[in-house]
Write an enzyme that holds these catalytic residues in place. Structure first.
Site, mmCIF file in Angstrom:
data_model
loop_
_atom_site.group_PDB
_atom_site.id
_atom_site.type_symbol
_atom_site.label_atom_id
_atom_site.label_comp_id
_atom_site.label_asym_id
_atom_site.label_seq_id
_atom_site.Cartn_x
_atom_site.Cartn_y
_atom_site.Cartn_z
ATOM 1 N N LYS A 1 19.736 -0.680 -31.698
ATOM 2 C CA LYS A 1 20.775 -1.670 -32.745
ATOM 3 C C LYS A 1 19.759 -2.067 -32.973
ATOM 4 O O LYS A 1 18.631 -2.965 -32.958
ATOM 5 C CB LYS A 1 21.985 -2.463 -31.763
ATOM 6 C CG LYS A 1 21.139 -3.780 -31.350
ATOM 7 C CD LYS A 1 22.052 -4.471 -30.340
ATOM 8 C CE LYS A 1 21.310 -5.822 -29.474
ATOM 9 N NZ LYS A 1 22.389 -6.487 -28.596
ATOM 10 N N THR B 1 25.588 -4.584 -26.668
ATOM 11 C CA THR B 1 26.714 -5.176 -27.374
ATOM 12 C C THR B 1 27.960 -4.746 -27.660
ATOM 13 O O THR B 1 27.972 -3.203 -28.122
ATOM 14 C CB THR B 1 25.760 -5.462 -28.516
ATOM 15 O OG1 THR B 1 24.739 -5.884 -28.139
ATOM 16 C CG2 THR B 1 26.574 -7.075 -29.700
ATOM 17 N N LYS C 1 15.756 -15.580 -26.089
ATOM 18 C CA LYS C 1 16.111 -16.353 -25.315
ATOM 19 C C LYS C 1 15.692 -16.481 -24.189
ATOM 20 O O LYS C 1 15.711 -18.204 -23.268
ATOM 21 C CB LYS C 1 17.402 -15.634 -24.486
ATOM 22 C CG LYS C 1 18.818 -15.635 -24.060
ATOM 23 C CD LYS C 1 19.865 -14.671 -23.932
ATOM 24 C CE LYS C 1 20.545 -15.590 -23.181
ATOM 25 N NZ LYS C 1 21.418 -14.446 -22.563
ATOM 26 N N ASP D 1 21.241 0.644 -25.697
ATOM 27 C CA ASP D 1 21.216 -0.565 -26.339
ATOM 28 C C ASP D 1 20.708 -0.701 -27.970
ATOM 29 O O ASP D 1 19.803 -1.430 -27.846
ATOM 30 C CB ASP D 1 20.265 -1.504 -25.724
ATOM 31 C CG ASP D 1 21.504 -3.076 -25.911
ATOM 32 O OD1 ASP D 1 22.665 -3.286 -27.047
ATOM 33 O OD2 ASP D 1 20.522 -4.121 -25.423
ATOM 34 N N ASN E 1 17.093 -4.697 -31.635
ATOM 35 C CA ASN E 1 15.396 -4.172 -31.037
ATOM 36 C C ASN E 1 14.617 -3.564 -31.491
ATOM 37 O O ASN E 1 14.302 -3.120 -30.533
ATOM 38 C CB ASN E 1 16.445 -3.585 -29.865
ATOM 39 C CG ASN E 1 17.477 -4.681 -29.030
ATOM 40 O OD1 ASN E 1 17.370 -5.167 -29.205
ATOM 41 N ND2 ASN E 1 18.532 -3.986 -28.216
ATOM 42 N N ARG F 1 11.262 -17.010 -31.373
ATOM 43 C CA ARG F 1 11.396 -16.840 -30.320
ATOM 44 C C ARG F 1 12.554 -16.333 -29.116
ATOM 45 O O ARG F 1 13.234 -15.745 -30.320
ATOM 46 C CB ARG F 1 11.802 -18.058 -30.550
ATOM 47 C CG ARG F 1 12.638 -19.385 -29.361
ATOM 48 C CD ARG F 1 12.837 -20.746 -30.281
ATOM 49 N NE ARG F 1 11.685 -21.834 -29.903
ATOM 50 C CZ ARG F 1 11.926 -23.024 -29.938
ATOM 51 N NH1 ARG F 1 13.291 -23.047 -29.709
ATOM 52 N NH2 ARG F 1 11.049 -23.760 -30.015
ATOM 53 N N GLY G 1 11.966 -17.318 -23.895
ATOM 54 C CA GLY G 1 10.899 -17.575 -24.117
ATOM 55 C C GLY G 1 9.946 -16.975 -25.549
ATOM 56 O O GLY G 1 11.524 -17.019 -26.358
ATOM 57 N N HIS G 2 9.031 -17.188 -25.737
ATOM 58 C CA HIS G 2 8.030 -17.382 -26.861
ATOM 59 C C HIS G 2 7.235 -16.189 -26.846
ATOM 60 O O HIS G 2 6.806 -15.855 -26.420
ATOM 61 C CB HIS G 2 7.503 -18.849 -27.258
ATOM 62 C CG HIS G 2 8.403 -19.511 -27.004
ATOM 63 N ND1 HIS G 2 8.156 -20.777 -27.993
ATOM 64 C CD2 HIS G 2 9.376 -20.095 -26.304
ATOM 65 C CE1 HIS G 2 9.401 -21.501 -27.465
ATOM 66 N NE2 HIS G 2 9.600 -21.250 -26.415
ATOM 67 N N VAL G 3 7.133 -15.609 -27.686
ATOM 68 C CA VAL G 3 6.164 -15.055 -28.399
ATOM 69 C C VAL G 3 5.048 -15.421 -29.213
ATOM 70 O O VAL G 3 4.958 -15.974 -30.176
ATOM 71 C CB VAL G 3 6.603 -13.406 -29.197
ATOM 72 C CG1 VAL G 3 5.146 -12.412 -28.907
ATOM 73 C CG2 VAL G 3 7.845 -13.037 -28.045
ATOM 74 N N ASP H 1 13.167 -2.829 -27.783
ATOM 75 C CA ASP H 1 13.024 -3.916 -26.368
ATOM 76 C C ASP H 1 13.904 -3.010 -24.902
ATOM 77 O O ASP H 1 15.293 -2.068 -25.397
ATOM 78 C CB ASP H 1 14.727 -4.520 -26.892
ATOM 79 C CG ASP H 1 15.234 -5.715 -25.411
ATOM 80 O OD1 ASP H 1 15.162 -5.070 -25.019
ATOM 81 O OD2 ASP H 1 15.585 -7.184 -26.522
HETATM 82 P P1 AMP Z 1 12.498 -10.826 -28.251
HETATM 83 O O1 AMP Z 1 11.797 -12.319 -26.906
HETATM 84 O O2 AMP Z 1 11.806 -10.325 -27.691
HETATM 85 O O3 AMP Z 1 13.873 -11.446 -28.557
HETATM 86 O O4 AMP Z 1 11.156 -11.810 -29.436
HETATM 87 C C1 AMP Z 1 11.298 -13.053 -30.656
HETATM 88 C C2 AMP Z 1 10.925 -12.700 -31.545
HETATM 89 O O5 AMP Z 1 9.107 -12.149 -31.608
HETATM 90 C C3 AMP Z 1 11.310 -11.235 -32.657
HETATM 91 O O6 AMP Z 1 12.603 -11.709 -32.763
HETATM 92 C C4 AMP Z 1 10.810 -11.105 -32.895
HETATM 93 O O7 AMP Z 1 10.441 -11.546 -34.424
HETATM 94 C C5 AMP Z 1 9.018 -11.643 -32.433
HETATM 95 N N1 AMP Z 1 8.523 -10.101 -31.807
HETATM 96 C C6 AMP Z 1 8.670 -10.480 -30.778
HETATM 97 N N2 AMP Z 1 8.243 -9.298 -29.762
HETATM 98 C C7 AMP Z 1 6.940 -8.357 -31.358
HETATM 99 C C8 AMP Z 1 5.865 -8.134 -30.840
HETATM 100 N N3 AMP Z 1 5.522 -7.184 -30.727
HETATM 101 N N4 AMP Z 1 5.088 -7.656 -32.468
HETATM 102 C C9 AMP Z 1 5.597 -8.645 -33.800
HETATM 103 N N5 AMP Z 1 7.131 -9.567 -33.688
HETATM 104 C C10 AMP Z 1 7.613 -9.912 -31.934
#
Ligand code: AMP
Length: 292
Positions: free
Chosen positions: A154, A187, A39, A152, A157, A37, A41-43, A170
């Site tokens: 870190k 950051t 900031k 950025d 990312n 998840r 939305g969801h992945v 990121d």
């Molecule tokens: P973000 O919105 O990019 O911060 O993604 C939220 C979370 O989803 C991350 O902290 C990861 O745990 C997971 N995630 C995001 N992108 C990927 C990806 N391409 N492959 C695997 N996990 C991901």
């Protein structure tokens, strides 16, 4: 909304088997388990139906993007990331949108967040740290050759692929630039002195961040950490770099960190030299893959 009208759909597909003119929709994917998840939305793990290609589908809510005024940043992120091709940079295959959401089709990083690994281990051994730093130096060299500054770098990312290879994930703060920049971002712990002072900066900001990252990999905490923001600022500006006695870190590693964390950006060790540094040569796995 602006995002919907101003971003045109990326026409590259995750698989060559797919039609190059393809316009993606949600119905092209089988949606699997949530991966995390963010900031906005969801992945989700997803599979593109025709090619069976497994991807990570990032779903962003337009209302949230608009509220936080990051549409512009997202557009820049998509524009930059979709054109990059490097084993240590997460691929962005494409994107599409509907009335309420924007979807990013991303390379799936099977081993997840590097940050979590670091938390679990507290700090990395030198072989592991050097392997990651070498991979990231190569990725940054590639970015800089394309006139992209990441700004950025870190642990939060960075993602890890199936084989254990690190991937820059990121690009929210990255810029495509031929000029020096003055924008304040990133950051606090990873900001170089010239960005703390909001003065002009260039691609050398990423060398500073790589130095901070190298320190955090080896010690488990960033070098200029302090309780108050103002103290972190002060420590960065003074380059108040201290190496604790524990964990024990080799003097060659400390030498490399000291050569990257230099206040005068033009005097930081260039990335090609980072790759030639004895600590990297002696410790980094040439495959870029850390095997425990
Ligand atoms: P973000 O919105 O990019 O911060 O993604 C939220 C979370 O989803 C991350 O902290 C990861 O745990 C997971 N995630 C995001 N992108 C990927 C990806 N391409 N492959 C695997 N996990 C991901």
């Amino acid at each position: 909304m602006a995002i919907a009208t101003e971003i045109h759909q990326e026409e590259k597909s995750p698989s060559k088997a797919c039609n190059a003119e393809k316009r993606w929709t949600l119905s092209d994917f089988d949606i699997g388990k949530p991966l995390g998840r963010g900031k906005f939305g969801h992945v989700y793990l997803a599979r593109e139906k025709r090619s069976n290609h497994v991807v990570a589908l990032k779903v962003l809510f337009k209302t949230q993007l608009k509220q936080s005024q990051v549409e512009h940043q997202l557009r820049r992120e998509v524009e930059i990331q979709s054109h990059l091709r490097h084993p240590n940079i997460l691929r962005l295959y494409g994107y599409f949108y509907d009335q309420s959401r924007v979807y990013l089709i991303l390379e799936y990083a099977a081993k997840g967040e590097l940050y979590k690994e670091l938390q679990k281990c507290k700090y990395f051994n030198e072989r592991r740290a050097a392997t990651y730093i070498a991979s990231l130096a190569r990725a940054l060299l590639y970015l800089h050759s394309k006139h992209v500054i990441h700004r950025d770098i870190k642990p939060e990312n960075l993602l890890v692929g199936l084989q254990g290879e690190v991937k820059i994930a990121d690009f929210g703060w990255s810029v495509h630039t031929f000029n020096r920049r003055r924008t304040m971002c990133g950051t606090l712990d990873y900001l170089p002195p010239e960005m703390v002072e909001s003065s002009e900066h260039d691609a050398n900001v990423d060398i500073w961040s790589l130095g901070v990252l190298c320190y955090e990999f080896l010690y488990g905490v960033p070098p200029f950490e302090a309780k108050e923001h103002s103290d972190t600022y002060r420590r960065i500006l003074k380059v108040d770099l201290r190496f604790p006695l524990k964990p024990v870190v080799s003097s060659t590693a400390k030498d490399l960190i000291s050569q990257m964390l230099v206040k005068d950006a033009s005097q930081r060790l260039p990335l090609v030299k980072v790759l030639e540094h004895p600590w990297i040569v002696q410790n980094a796995d040439p495959s870029g893959i850390y095997r425990s």
